[in-house]
Design a protein around this motif. Structure first.
Motif, PDB file in Angstrom:
ATOM      1  N   SER A  21       0.828  -1.209   0.000  1.00  0.00           N
ATOM      2  CA  SER A  21       0.000   0.000   0.000  1.00  0.00           C
ATOM      3  C   SER A  21       0.860   1.256   0.000  1.00  0.00           C
ATOM      4  O   SER A  21       0.521   2.246  -0.651  1.00  0.00           O
ATOM      5  CB  SER A  21      -0.909   0.018   1.225  1.00  0.00           C
ATOM      6  OG  SER A  21      -1.806  -1.058   1.179  1.00  0.00           O
ATOM      7  N   TYR A  43     -11.155  -2.888  -0.232  1.00  0.00           N
ATOM      8  CA  TYR A  43     -11.979  -1.678  -0.139  1.00  0.00           C
ATOM      9  C   TYR A  43     -13.229  -1.793  -1.012  1.00  0.00           C
ATOM     10  O   TYR A  43     -14.325  -1.446  -0.581  1.00  0.00           O
ATOM     11  CB  TYR A  43     -11.176  -0.448  -0.534  1.00  0.00           C
ATOM     12  CG  TYR A  43     -12.008   0.804  -0.546  1.00  0.00           C
ATOM     13  CD1 TYR A  43     -12.420   1.388   0.647  1.00  0.00           C
ATOM     14  CD2 TYR A  43     -12.418   1.387  -1.733  1.00  0.00           C
ATOM     15  CE1 TYR A  43     -13.201   2.527   0.650  1.00  0.00           C
ATOM     16  CE2 TYR A  43     -13.199   2.520  -1.743  1.00  0.00           C
ATOM     17  CZ  TYR A  43     -13.588   3.092  -0.548  1.00  0.00           C
ATOM     18  OH  TYR A  43     -14.364   4.208  -0.545  1.00  0.00           O
ATOM     19  N   TRP A  76     -16.961   0.441   7.695  1.00  0.00           N
ATOM     20  CA  TRP A  76     -15.521   0.327   7.933  1.00  0.00           C
ATOM     21  C   TRP A  76     -15.225  -0.781   8.942  1.00  0.00           C
ATOM     22  O   TRP A  76     -14.283  -1.560   8.772  1.00  0.00           O
ATOM     23  CB  TRP A  76     -14.941   1.645   8.412  1.00  0.00           C
ATOM     24  CG  TRP A  76     -14.723   2.632   7.320  1.00  0.00           C
ATOM     25  CD1 TRP A  76     -15.367   3.816   7.157  1.00  0.00           C
ATOM     26  CD2 TRP A  76     -13.812   2.533   6.216  1.00  0.00           C
ATOM     27  NE1 TRP A  76     -14.908   4.458   6.033  1.00  0.00           N
ATOM     28  CE2 TRP A  76     -13.950   3.683   5.437  1.00  0.00           C
ATOM     29  CE3 TRP A  76     -12.898   1.559   5.814  1.00  0.00           C
ATOM     30  CZ2 TRP A  76     -13.206   3.904   4.278  1.00  0.00           C
ATOM     31  CZ3 TRP A  76     -12.162   1.786   4.660  1.00  0.00           C
ATOM     32  CH2 TRP A  76     -12.320   2.943   3.915  1.00  0.00           C
ATOM     33  N   LEU A  79     -15.734  -4.122   7.218  1.00  0.00           N
ATOM     34  CA  LEU A  79     -14.611  -4.442   6.328  1.00  0.00           C
ATOM     35  C   LEU A  79     -13.376  -4.878   7.109  1.00  0.00           C
ATOM     36  O   LEU A  79     -12.723  -5.859   6.749  1.00  0.00           O
ATOM     37  CB  LEU A  79     -14.251  -3.236   5.457  1.00  0.00           C
ATOM     38  CG  LEU A  79     -15.043  -3.020   4.200  1.00  0.00           C
ATOM     39  CD1 LEU A  79     -14.506  -1.820   3.451  1.00  0.00           C
ATOM     40  CD2 LEU A  79     -15.017  -4.238   3.321  1.00  0.00           C
TER      41      LEU A  79
END
Length: 104
Positions: A21, A43, A76, A79
């Motif tokens: 990332s 995402y 969020w 996830l």
């Protein structure tokens, strides 16, 4: 299940994801490569879960006009929990498969 070997694999997988990332954030042109697509899967999976019917994942219940809605706080959390669980299962399987004759 929660053996040190599994936790080492989990830490390694998370570290690799963070390093990849960082590469995308340092060099934005990598975001268009297969690496960037692979990093976007966690995402973008929130939109898949929303289309399946999991409620409360997107702001405004997914009705944001022409744009894509951002994930809600619950989204969020969902996830993070889901992908942490998947990463932990993958680390557990990797630790079990590569155990050999050594003991931890």
């Amino acid at each position: 299940m929660f053996k040190p070997r599994t936790l080492k694999f989990l830490a390694a997988y998370i570290a690799v994801f963070i390093l990849l990332s960082l590469v995308v954030h340092i060099r934005p042109d990598y975001a268009d490569s297969p690496l960037g697509v692979a990093l976007a899967i966690p995402y973008l999976s929130i939109y898949l879960f929303h289309s399946i019917g999991v409620p409360g994942l997107l702001q405004h219940n997914g009705a944001c006009g022409w744009g894509w809605c951002a994930p809600s706080i619950f989204g969020w959390g969902f996830l993070c929990f889901f992908w942490s669980l998947i990463t932990w299962l993958f680390a557990w399987a990797s630790a079990s498969l590569t155990h050999g004759s050594t003991k931890d």
